[in-house]
Design an enzyme around this catalytic site. Structure first.
Site, mmCIF file in Angstrom:
data_model
loop_
_atom_site.group_PDB
_atom_site.id
_atom_site.type_symbol
_atom_site.label_atom_id
_atom_site.label_comp_id
_atom_site.label_asym_id
_atom_site.label_seq_id
_atom_site.Cartn_x
_atom_site.Cartn_y
_atom_site.Cartn_z
ATOM 1 N N ASP A 241 -1.434 7.667 12.935
ATOM 2 C CA ASP A 241 -1.159 6.542 12.128
ATOM 3 C C ASP A 241 -0.471 5.516 13.104
ATOM 4 O OD1 ASP A 241 -1.387 4.791 9.793
ATOM 5 O OD2 ASP A 241 -0.020 5.696 8.902
ATOM 6 N N LYS B 210 13.355 8.832 2.996
ATOM 7 C CA LYS B 210 12.218 8.774 2.287
ATOM 8 C C LYS B 210 12.018 9.960 1.077
ATOM 9 C CE LYS B 210 8.294 8.727 4.882
ATOM 10 N NZ LYS B 210 7.157 9.123 5.687
#
EC number: 2.7.11.1
Length: 460
Positions: A294, A196
């Site tokens: 999330d 990422k």
């Protein structure tokens, strides 16, 4: 190339066999021109096959016949299915060397989801995916192509370097507002990772430097502290002036949302061990003081042997500046708990607890069982109203013949009052886990399931 006369039915042999003589030759061989990572096998195991020019003049045949360099067993595999070899791009001996894939199959060879014409050949590149049996998950075999660095053009351009490791970027896996995720291979070990890459400058444009630094450090500390089989593991973290790099384990099966879009709903009995895995992972996170905030199918990754791993702990998503909470989280609003939507001052220390993850997981369970979203509307205001009332449609559950115990568990996970909402430990003791579903797995999907899959596609 003519295929030998041989029976075409599936065998019970091991799905993959590489000749022992060949295996000995390719170990530590400097003449490897490509590595194939088998990301989906019938037995769920991942294999790495180094292809070298020293074997069969560099021509590697894949198929069911025992004379192939790589023997594959499966109902969709032809005797000689395809071959991979290195050669010149054109007829000139002075042209560059490339790697070719040549199809010989009856059932089809797929490259990056496109079926090749029989007896055609194409050039392979880093990150290409070769598939056999595409569209039939239980029969599918897939390979990910890796060209060694010395054979790659512009290799330095595609390299990311930390203090101790060099990573070659293969392709993009996904992207968001502040981050992009790349598939990469660590050059020395040959291991695959998902990296990422967070754009620090973008974040600093929407938040004060002090606040951004605090959020970065908090999330990095969380990632470094989590060690659990149900959580995607962090390998290393490093940065430069513009970007932060988080090197994570690569989970080869993709995410749960992609699986549901491709295959439709999951049988109720099969959902039970999956939900159990996720509840046990949440229990571990919450004991560590970590609330994910999330949980959604896109953040649940699937290994080849169908173990689930929770990913994306919000490093890119929790950073927000002057925009409202709903603007920042609009893409995941359908999984948010009512108390989150009602919070007027949303921040990392907002007025809600880890029960928000239970609500989100209840939504995920609904999606797994029905292949449809529990709180969906074209209007954001209407979606908020539905969530606030806990008003999800019961019809998809009934159409999928979900048991009373299954519906009861969803009701208790989607309780709008967090104080009354079931906890992870309570959910793990729910009767649903100890009852046997009375209906059989439904194949192929019905027309209503097809419509539900279309809904998933439009919402993802």
């Amino acid at each position: 190339m003519e295929e030998p006369e041989e029976a075409t039915q599936a065998t019970q042999e091991a799905p993959l066999h590489v000749s022992q003589n060949i295996a000995k030759q390719v170990v530590n061989n400097e003449n490897v021109f490509m590595k194939l990572v088998m990301t989906r096998m019938l037995d769920g195991k991942t294999e790495v096959i180094p292809l070298t020019t020293d074997v069969h003049n560099g021509f590697w045949r894949f198929g069911r016949h025992k004379s192939c360099e790589v023997v594959l067993n499966g109902p969709r595999v032809s005797n000689f299915h395809f071959e991979i070899y290195q050669g010149h791009r054109n007829d000139s001996d002075e042209s560059e060397n490339v790697v070719f894939l040549h199809d010989h199959s009856s059932n089809g060879t797929f490259l990056n989801f496109e079926r090749l014409a029989k007896n055609s050949r194409t050039i392979l590149s880093n990150g290409d995916e070769i598939r056999i049996g595409l569209g039939v998950p239980k029969d599918e075999i897939s390979f990910l192509c890796q060209v060694p660095v010395k054979h790659s053009r512009d290799s330095q351009k595609n390299m990311i370097k930390s203090e101790n490791s060099h990573y070659e970027i293969i392709r993009t896996l996904g992207s968001g507002t502040f981050a992009v995720v790349k598939l990469a291979v660590e050059v020395n070990s040959g291991k695959w990772y998902a990296i990422k890459i967070i754009n620090k400058r973008k974040i600093l444009l929407t938040s004060s430097e002090k606040r951004a630094t605090e959020m970065f450090q908090r999330e990095i500390d969380i990632l470094k502290s989590l060690h659990h089989p149900g959580v995607v593991q962090c390998h290393e973290i490093f940065e430069n002036d513009d970007e932060l790099f988080i090197v994570m384990e690569y989970v080869e099966g993709g995410d749960l949302m992609d699986f549901l879009i491709a295959n439709g709903s999951i049988d109720e009995q099969d959902c039970k061990p999956l939900l159990k895995q996720l509840l046990e992972t949440l229990l571990h996170l919450h004991k560590q003081g970590v609330t994910h905030r999330d949980i959604k199918p896109e953040n649940i990754l699937i290994t080849n042997d169908f173990h689930l791993k929770i990913s994306d702990f919000g490093l890119a998503k929790v950073i927000h500046g002057t925009g409202t909470f709903l603007e920042t989280f609009c893409g995941t609003m359908g999984y948010l708990a009512p108390e989150v939507l009602k919070s007027k001052n949303v921040n990392l220390d907002g007025g809600y607890d880890d029960k928000v993850d239970i609500w989100s997981l209840g939504c995920v369970l609904y999606v797994m069982l029905t292949a449809s979203i529990p709180f969906a509307s074209s209007s954001q205001a209407k979606c908020i109203e539905l969530i606030s009332k806990g008003a999800y449609p019961i019809e998809p559950l009934l159409e999928n013949e979900i048991s009373e115990e299954g519906i009861d568990l969803i009701n208790r996970m989607l309780e709008i009052n967090p104080e009354k909402r079931i906890s992870e430990s309570e959910a793990l003791q729910h009767p649903w886990f100890y009852t046997v579903s009375t209906h059989e797995h439904r194949t192929p999907p019905s027309s209503s399931e097809h419509e539900a899959t279309e809904q998933l596609n439009s919402s993802s």
